[in-house]
Motif scaffolding. Structure first.
Motif, PDB file in Angstrom:
ATOM      1  N   GLY A  12      33.291   2.940  27.110  1.00  0.00           N
ATOM      2  CA  GLY A  12      32.633   3.180  28.390  1.00  0.00           C
ATOM      3  C   GLY A  12      33.210   2.313  29.498  1.00  0.00           C
ATOM      4  N   TYR A  13      33.421   1.024  29.204  1.00  0.00           N
ATOM      5  CA  TYR A  13      34.013   0.138  30.202  1.00  0.00           C
ATOM      6  C   TYR A  13      35.463   0.535  30.500  1.00  0.00           C
ATOM      7  N   TYR A  14      36.177   0.981  29.456  1.00  0.00           N
ATOM      8  CA  TYR A  14      37.552   1.417  29.698  1.00  0.00           C
ATOM      9  C   TYR A  14      37.573   2.655  30.594  1.00  0.00           C
ATOM     10  N   ALA A  15      36.627   3.568  30.389  1.00  0.00           N
ATOM     11  CA  ALA A  15      36.565   4.764  31.242  1.00  0.00           C
ATOM     12  C   ALA A  15      36.307   4.373  32.696  1.00  0.00           C
ATOM     13  N   LEU A  16      35.408   3.399  32.926  1.00  0.00           N
ATOM     14  CA  LEU A  16      35.156   2.948  34.290  1.00  0.00           C
ATOM     15  C   LEU A  16      36.382   2.265  34.884  1.00  0.00           C
ATOM     16  N   ALA A  17      37.037   1.402  34.079  1.00  0.00           N
ATOM     17  CA  ALA A  17      38.254   0.739  34.570  1.00  0.00           C
ATOM     18  C   ALA A  17      39.331   1.763  34.899  1.00  0.00           C
ATOM     19  N   THR A  18      39.462   2.768  34.057  1.00  0.00           N
ATOM     20  CA  THR A  18      40.454   3.816  34.302  1.00  0.00           C
ATOM     21  C   THR A  18      40.136   4.592  35.577  1.00  0.00           C
ATOM     22  N   LEU A  19      38.855   4.891  35.781  1.00  0.00           N
ATOM     23  CA  LEU A  19      38.455   5.585  37.014  1.00  0.00           C
ATOM     24  C   LEU A  19      38.858   4.780  38.247  1.00  0.00           C
ATOM     25  N   LEU A  20      38.607   3.480  38.200  1.00  0.00           N
ATOM     26  CA  LEU A  20      38.967   2.639  39.347  1.00  0.00           C
ATOM     27  C   LEU A  20      40.476   2.565  39.530  1.00  0.00           C
ATOM     28  N   TRP A  21      41.217   2.469  38.401  1.00  0.00           N
ATOM     29  CA  TRP A  21      42.670   2.405  38.505  1.00  0.00           C
ATOM     30  C   TRP A  21      43.235   3.714  39.053  1.00  0.00           C
ATOM     31  N   VAL A  22      42.648   4.837  38.637  1.00  0.00           N
ATOM     32  CA  VAL A  22      43.076   6.143  39.161  1.00  0.00           C
ATOM     33  C   VAL A  22      42.813   6.220  40.661  1.00  0.00           C
ATOM     34  N   LEU A  23      41.650   5.728  41.100  1.00  0.00           N
ATOM     35  CA  LEU A  23      41.365   5.706  42.538  1.00  0.00           C
ATOM     36  C   LEU A  23      42.361   4.826  43.279  1.00  0.00           C
ATOM     37  N   TYR A  24      42.679   3.674  42.680  1.00  0.00           N
ATOM     38  CA  TYR A  24      43.613   2.750  43.335  1.00  0.00           C
ATOM     39  C   TYR A  24      45.001   3.380  43.465  1.00  0.00           C
ATOM     40  N   ILE A  25      45.492   3.986  42.390  1.00  0.00           N
ATOM     41  CA  ILE A  25      46.809   4.635  42.443  1.00  0.00           C
ATOM     42  C   ILE A  25      46.777   5.827  43.393  1.00  0.00           C
ATOM     43  N   GLY A  26      45.686   6.589  43.327  1.00  0.00           N
ATOM     44  CA  GLY A  26      45.581   7.742  44.222  1.00  0.00           C
ATOM     45  C   GLY A  26      45.628   7.339  45.680  1.00  0.00           C
ATOM     46  N   MET A  27      45.028   6.196  46.011  1.00  0.00           N
ATOM     47  CA  MET A  27      45.063   5.724  47.391  1.00  0.00           C
ATOM     48  C   MET A  27      46.457   5.254  47.791  1.00  0.00           C
ATOM     49  N   LYS A  28      47.245   4.841  46.811  1.00  0.00           N
ATOM     50  CA  LYS A  28      48.633   4.480  47.112  1.00  0.00           C
ATOM     51  C   LYS A  28      49.497   5.715  47.332  1.00  0.00           C
ATOM     52  N   LEU A  29      49.139   6.812  46.671  1.00  0.00           N
ATOM     53  CA  LEU A  29      49.974   8.006  46.719  1.00  0.00           C
ATOM     54  C   LEU A  29      49.697   8.888  47.936  1.00  0.00           C
ATOM     55  N   ILE A  30      48.503   8.856  48.451  1.00  0.00           N
ATOM     56  CA  ILE A  30      48.194   9.768  49.555  1.00  0.00           C
ATOM     57  C   ILE A  30      48.968   9.354  50.803  1.00  0.00           C
ATOM     58  N   THR A  31      49.307  10.332  51.621  1.00  0.00           N
ATOM     59  CA  THR A  31      50.115  10.080  52.831  1.00  0.00           C
ATOM     60  C   THR A  31      49.352  10.325  54.123  1.00  0.00           C
ATOM     61  N   GLU A  32      48.139  10.854  54.006  1.00  0.00           N
ATOM     62  CA  GLU A  32      47.322  11.059  55.193  1.00  0.00           C
ATOM     63  C   GLU A  32      45.956  10.420  54.968  1.00  0.00           C
ATOM     64  N   PRO A  33      45.328   9.907  56.007  1.00  0.00           N
ATOM     65  CA  PRO A  33      44.043   9.200  55.852  1.00  0.00           C
ATOM     66  C   PRO A  33      42.943  10.142  55.371  1.00  0.00           C
ATOM     67  N   LEU A  34      42.062   9.603  54.543  1.00  0.00           N
ATOM     68  CA  LEU A  34      40.924  10.365  54.026  1.00  0.00           C
ATOM     69  C   LEU A  34      39.681  10.071  54.853  1.00  0.00           C
ATOM     70  N   PHE A  35      38.917  11.106  55.128  1.00  0.00           N
ATOM     71  CA  PHE A  35      37.625  10.981  55.802  1.00  0.00           C
ATOM     72  C   PHE A  35      37.739  10.229  57.140  1.00  0.00           C
ATOM     73  N   ALA A  36      38.894  10.366  57.781  1.00  0.00           N
ATOM     74  CA  ALA A  36      39.119   9.722  59.084  1.00  0.00           C
ATOM     75  C   ALA A  36      38.934   8.217  59.030  1.00  0.00           C
ATOM     76  N   LEU A  37      39.226   7.615  57.867  1.00  0.00           N
ATOM     77  CA  LEU A  37      39.111   6.165  57.734  1.00  0.00           C
ATOM     78  C   LEU A  37      40.268   5.480  58.451  1.00  0.00           C
ATOM     79  N   LYS A  38      39.948   4.445  59.179  1.00  0.00           N
ATOM     80  CA  LYS A  38      40.998   3.667  59.813  1.00  0.00           C
ATOM     81  C   LYS A  38      41.777   2.886  58.761  1.00  0.00           C
ATOM     82  N   THR A  39      42.950   2.454  59.164  1.00  0.00           N
ATOM     83  CA  THR A  39      43.854   1.810  58.216  1.00  0.00           C
ATOM     84  C   THR A  39      43.224   0.577  57.584  1.00  0.00           C
ATOM     85  N   LEU A  40      42.563  -0.267  58.365  1.00  0.00           N
ATOM     86  CA  LEU A  40      41.953  -1.475  57.819  1.00  0.00           C
ATOM     87  C   LEU A  40      40.760  -1.158  56.929  1.00  0.00           C
ATOM     88  N   ASP A  41      39.986  -0.147  57.278  1.00  0.00           N
ATOM     89  CA  ASP A  41      38.869   0.254  56.416  1.00  0.00           C
ATOM     90  C   ASP A  41      39.384   0.755  55.076  1.00  0.00           C
TER      91      ASP A  41
END
Length: 605
Positions: free
Chosen positions: A201-230
Motif C-alpha cells: 500500500g505504501y509502495y502504491a502511494l509512493a509510486t503515485l507520487l513519483w508518477v505525478l512528479y515525473i509527469g510534471m517534468k514531462l508536460i510542456t504546457e501549464p496545467l489548470f492555469a497554474l503559474k510557474t512558481l505555484d
C-alpha cells in the motif's frame, strides 16, 4: 573564451563553427525587447544559467550565438539547429528571421526545461560567413533559468545529439513512468486484497507520487492555469512526500515499525506543506532549496541505515531491497543530488530507473512467492492436522458412542429399578400391609387376588417403558381411579380416612408421559404414607391455577427430617420421584413437621 561545436555534412562538406555566445536582459516597456549593443555580455559556454550573473532576476534574457558557416562546395542538403532545453519558455530567431516560439511566453509560462528542440534549416537560410541565432528565454529565478546545449550542423550529427537528449529527458522518463504505473497498480491491488501487506500500500502511494512528479517534468504546457512558481511549489512538495512514503514502504517491507520516527516524517510533511502553500514569493527560492536538501538527505540516510533494518528482519526480499538501495540508489542519488544542486554533470538516475523498476518488480515477486509458499506450507500442515484431528475425533466419537450406549443401558436399568420400586414395590407393600392386618389365613381366592394385583402392576411397569400406545384418560378423575381403588382398600382396612379431590377436566396440554410420571409419584407418596407415616388421615388433591398443575399429598403422621433425609441420600423414593418429575419439567416440594407432611408437585402447562 569561446566554445566551438563542429558539425560535418560529408556530402557537401559544410561547417558551422560557434564563434561567440552573448547574453543580455531584455529592454523596453516590458523588459522584453532586443538589447542594445552595449548591454551584451560574453559568456563562455552552454549550458548557461543566468542566476550566476543576475541573481534573483526573473524575466526576459536574450542569448546571441554567432556562427561561422561555410561550405567547400555548393550546399545541397539542409542543416539542423537544436537546443537541449530552454528554461522556462522561449523564442528563436536566425539571422533576424523568426523561427519558432512557445505557446505561452507570459504567465503561466510554457515549460521547456525538460524538452529538447530541433529545427531543420532549408538550404539558403544560412549564408556563407557569419550567422546569428537569437534565443529569447522567459524564466523565473527560483527555478534556475537559462539554456542548454546548442548545436548547429548537418542533419546526421545534430540529430544524433538531439536523440541523445530526447532519450535522456523524455524517453527514459516515459519508460520509467509506464513501469512505475504498472508496478503501482499491481501493488495497489495486492494491498486491496490483502490489507496486512501494508508495504504494498505504501509502495502504491509512493509510486503515485513519483508518477505525478515525473509527469510534471514531462508536460510542456501549464496545467489548470497554474503559474510557474505555484507549479514549482506543488512539485517540490510531491517530491518530499514521495521520499517519506518511500521510507515507509521500505520499512514495512522489512516488517519494521518506528512510530516516533513515522510521526516525525508526518509532521515534517505537514510543516513543509504549510510553508510551501503560504511562503511569500521572495523566500520561495530558499524554501525550494531547503525542501530539496531535506528530501535528498532523508532518502540518503534511509539508504545508509536500511541494510541494518533488513538484516534484523531476516527476510531474503528485504536483503535484496537493501542491496539495491545501498549499492544502486545511494550512489546514484548522491551523484544526481550534487549535480542538480551544482548544475553540473548529467543525471544518472534516468538511465538506471527502468532497470531498478524491473529489479523492484523481481523483489516484489519474491515477496509474493514467499508468501504463497508460506500459504501452501500452511495448507499442507493444516491438511495433516485436520487429518490427525479427524482421526482423533473419530476415535473420540466412537469412545463417546460406547459411553453413551453404556449410559443408556445404565439409565434403562435405573428407570427399570424406579419403575419396579414405584410400581411393583408399591404393590408388594400394599399386599404385605393387607396380609399383616388380616386376622385369618388367606384362602386360595384371596391369595390369587393378591397375585393378580401384582401381575397387573408388573404389566403397567412393562407398558410404561413405551408410551407409544398409551393415551391420556379423558378426565383427571378417570386417570386417578385405578390408584384410588387400590389404595382405598388398604386405607379402609387400616382405618385411615382418605379424601380425594380432583377437577372434572384437564386444563392445558397433558401427555401420556406426564400421566405415567404423575401416577408413579402419587403411588410412591401413598406407599410412603402406608410405610412410615402412622397417619389416620390423608388428603390427595389436584388443581389447575395460572397455567400450572398443582398436585399434593398431605397426611397427619409423625413426619420426618427432610434435610437429614436429603443429605443422607438413603431415600430411594424421593430420588425416584425427583428424577421422574425433572424429565417432565416439573418440580417436587417436600414439607414435613410432626403432625403434617405435605408433598407438592408443580408443572407449568
Amino acid at each position: 573564451m569561446t566554445t566551438e561545436v563542429h558539425a560535418y555534412q560529408q556530402a557537401t562538406k559544410c561547417y558551422a563553427q560557434l564563434k561567440q555566445i552573448q547574453s543580455a536582459k531584455g529592454i523596453g516597456p516590458n523588459a522584453k525587447g532586443w538589447p542594445q549593443i552595449s548591454q551584451w555580455q560574453t559568456i563562455s559556454s552552454t549550458p548557461d544559467y543566468w542566476n550566476d550573473r543576475w541573481p534573483k532576476f526573473s524575466g526576459t534574457v536574450w542569448y546571441k550565438l554567432t556562427w561561422q558557416f561555410h561550405c567547400e562546395e555548393k550546399q545541397n542538403q539542409p542543416m539542423m539547429l537544436s537546443v537541449s532545453f530552454i528554461n522556462m519558455a522561449g523564442q528563436v530567431y536566425i539571422n533576424d528571421h523568426f523561427l519558432w516560439q512557445n505557446k505561452s511566453l507570459e504567465e503561466p509560462l510554457s515549460r521547456n526545461w525538460n524538452m529538447p528542440r530541433r529545427w531543420m534549416l532549408p538550404v539558403g537560410i544560412l549564408k556563407p560567413g557569419e550567422n546569428t541565432v537569437y534565443i529569447r528565454v522567459e524564466g523565473v529565478s527560483e527555478l534556475n533559468p537559462g539554456i542548454g546545449f546548442v548545436h548547429l550542423g548537418d542533419y546526421e550529427s545534430v540529430m544524433a545529439k538531439h536523440e541523445h537528449y530526447w532519450l535522456e529527458m523524455r524517453d527514459l522518463l516515459t519508460y520509467t513512468l509506464c513501469l512505475e504505473v504498472a508496478l503501482g497498480l499491481i501493488a495497489a491491488f495486492v494491498w486491496l486484497f490483502r490489507r496486512k501487506e501494508s508495504a504494498f500500500g505504501y509502495y502504491a502511494l509512493a509510486t503515485l507520487l513519483w508518477v505525478l512528479y515525473i509527469g510534471m517534468k514531462l508536460i510542456t504546457e501549464p496545467l489548470f492555469a497554474l503559474k510557474t512558481l505555484d507549479f514549482a511549489r506543488i512539485q517540490s512538495l510531491i517530491f518530499l512526500v514521495f521520499v517519506c512514503f518511500t521510507c515507509l514502504y521500505s520499512w514495512r517491507f522489512a516488517n519494521f515499525r518506528a512510530p516516533c520516527l513515522e510521526r516525525t516524517l508526518l509532521w515534517l510533511a505537514i510543516v513543509f506543506l504549510l510553508l510551501t502553500l503560504f511562503m511569500p514569493a521572495q523566500y520561495l527560492d530558499f524554501l525550494l532549496k531547503v525542501s530539496f536538501v531535506v528530501a535528498v538527505g532523508i532518502y540518503l540516510l534511509n539508504c545508509i541505515v536500511y541494510p541494518v533494518v533488513a538484516y534484523r528482519s531476516k527476510q531474503p526480499e528485504a536483503y535484496c531491497l537493501a542491496l539495491v538501495m545501498f549499492c544502486v540508489y545511494l550512489p546514484l542519488s548522491l551523484h544526481d543530488g550534487l549535480s542538480i544542486y551544482l548544475h553540473e554533470g548529467n543525471l544518472l538516475i534516468v538511465y538506471a530507473s527502468p532497470f531498478t523498476a524491473v529489479i523492484l518488480a523481481c523483489i516484489f515477486a519474491l515477496r509474493l512467492t514467499r508468501s504463497m509458499n508460506g500459504v501452501e506450507r500452511f495448507n499442507t500442515r493444516l491438511a495433516l492436522k485436520v487429518k490427525q484431528v479427524r482421526t482423533e475425533l473419530e476415535d473420540s466419537l466412537n469412545h463417546s458412542h460406547q459411553l453413551e450406549l453404556k449410559n443408556a443401558k445404565l439409565q434403562e436399568r435405573i428407570q427399570l429399578a424406579h419403575d419396579l420400586h414405584d410400581g411393583l414395590g408399591s404393590s408388594l407393600v400394599r399386599s404385605m400391609a393387607s396380609i399383616e392386618h388380616t386376622r385369618e389365613n388367606l384362602n386360595n381366592h384371596q391369595f390369587l387376588s393378591v397375585l393378580k394385583h401384582l401381575r397387573d402392576d408388573l404389566r403397567l411397569v412393562i407398558d410404561s417403558g413405551s408410551s407409544l400406545n398409551t393415551s391420556v384418560p379423558e378426565t383427571p378423575t378417570l386417570w386417578v381411579a385405578p390408584t384410588r381403588h387400590r389404595f382405598n382398600q388398604l386405607f379402609d382396612e387400616l382405618g385411615v380416612i382418605v379424601c380425594w379431590e380432583f377437577p372434572d377436566h384437564w386444563q392445558g396440554a397433558i401427555t401420556p408421559v406426564d400421566c405415567i410420571a404423575l401416577q408413579r409419584v402419587l403411588e410412591e407418596c401413598l406407599t410412603n404414607v402406608l410405610k412410615h407415616s402412622y397417619a389416620d388421615r390423608v388428603d390427595v388433591s389436584m388443581r389447575f391455577h395460572n397455567q400450572e398443575l398443582i398436585a399434593f399429598v398431605q397426611d397427619n403422621g409423625v413426619g420426618f427430617d427432610t434435610t437429614a433425609v436429603k443429605e443422607s441420600g438413603l431415600s430411594v423414593g424421593l430420588r425416584s420421584m425427583s428424577t421422574r418429575l425433572i424429565k417432565i419439567n416439573a418440580t417436587l416440594e417436600v414439607e414435613s413437621t410432626p403432625g403434617c407432611t405435605r408433598i407438592t408437585v408443580r408443572k407449568k402447562l
